[in-house]
Design a protein around this motif. Sequence first.
Motif, PDB file in Angstrom:
ATOM      1  N   GLU A 142      65.645  26.317  40.605  1.00 46.71           N
ATOM      2  CA  GLU A 142      64.240  26.371  40.329  1.00 46.71           C
ATOM      3  C   GLU A 142      63.935  25.359  38.917  1.00 46.71           C
TER       4      GLU A 142
ATOM      5  N   PHE B  10      62.067  21.912  38.387  1.00 44.62           N
ATOM      6  CA  PHE B  10      61.152  21.608  37.171  1.00 44.62           C
ATOM      7  C   PHE B  10      61.487  20.215  36.782  1.00 44.62           C
TER       8      PHE B  10
ATOM      9  N   GLU C 132      66.509  35.926  34.028  1.00 42.69           N
ATOM     10  CA  GLU C 132      66.046  34.491  34.687  1.00 42.69           C
ATOM     11  C   GLU C 132      66.825  33.538  34.136  1.00 42.69           C
TER      12      GLU C 132
ATOM     13  N   GLU D 286      56.010  27.256  33.047  1.00 43.15           N
ATOM     14  CA  GLU D 286      57.627  27.659  32.734  1.00 43.15           C
ATOM     15  C   GLU D 286      58.090  27.415  31.317  1.00 43.15           C
TER      16      GLU D 286
ATOM     17  N   ILE E 117      62.765  26.227  28.876  1.00 40.59           N
ATOM     18  CA  ILE E 117      62.062  26.683  29.902  1.00 40.59           C
ATOM     19  C   ILE E 117      62.827  27.811  30.586  1.00 40.59           C
ATOM     20  N   GLU E 118      62.072  28.766  31.354  1.00 39.91           N
ATOM     21  CA  GLU E 118      62.596  29.830  32.247  1.00 39.91           C
ATOM     22  C   GLU E 118      62.256  29.597  33.706  1.00 39.91           C
ATOM     23  N   GLY E 119      63.249  29.745  34.646  1.00 36.79           N
ATOM     24  CA  GLY E 119      62.843  29.934  36.218  1.00 36.79           C
ATOM     25  C   GLY E 119      63.806  30.863  36.767  1.00 36.79           C
TER      26      GLY E 119
END
Length: 164
Positions: free
Chosen positions: A117, A121, A64, A93, A110-112
């Motif tokens: 994405e 965010f 990701e 997230e 954060i992860e997306g």
Amino acid sequence: MRENMREKILKILESNGRIPFEQLAVMVDLSASEVEEIIRELEDEKIILKYSAVVNWEKAGLEESVAIIDVKVAPQREVGFDAVAQRIYRFPEVRSVSLISGDYDLSVSIEGKSMKEVASFVSQKLSSIDGVLGTSTHFILKRYKVAGVVYEDEYEDRRELVSP
């Protein structure tokens, strides 16, 4: 003495959360039941918060987009940065939020599913929070070491030797 044992147990568990009680007991010279009791206390006291695995998502083919976002915040009367930090860490997230020194106040990881994405965010959720004055987003391009674990054991020099 008991505090010393707790510290030893915590350090061992931090490096290997799957170690059996029996093996851990031998390492700290206690019985397995004593070790189990100490660990239960540490969990009840919220000193041990979670057991987790370090996963190389890139190798698993499930990588990701990960970003570290520096956030400038206007501290609020009587609560400082805490209220804004709490609003931020409630988003699913968000993996971590830390108060930092320097030009920015908070560091948010954060992860997306994609860079788009993550950008969404930041622009739609993070920037719209009252008290957030500005952000600086840094995308993780490659991981070398996470949580004390090296992702690739050896660096292979692939440069060709050029001689005059």
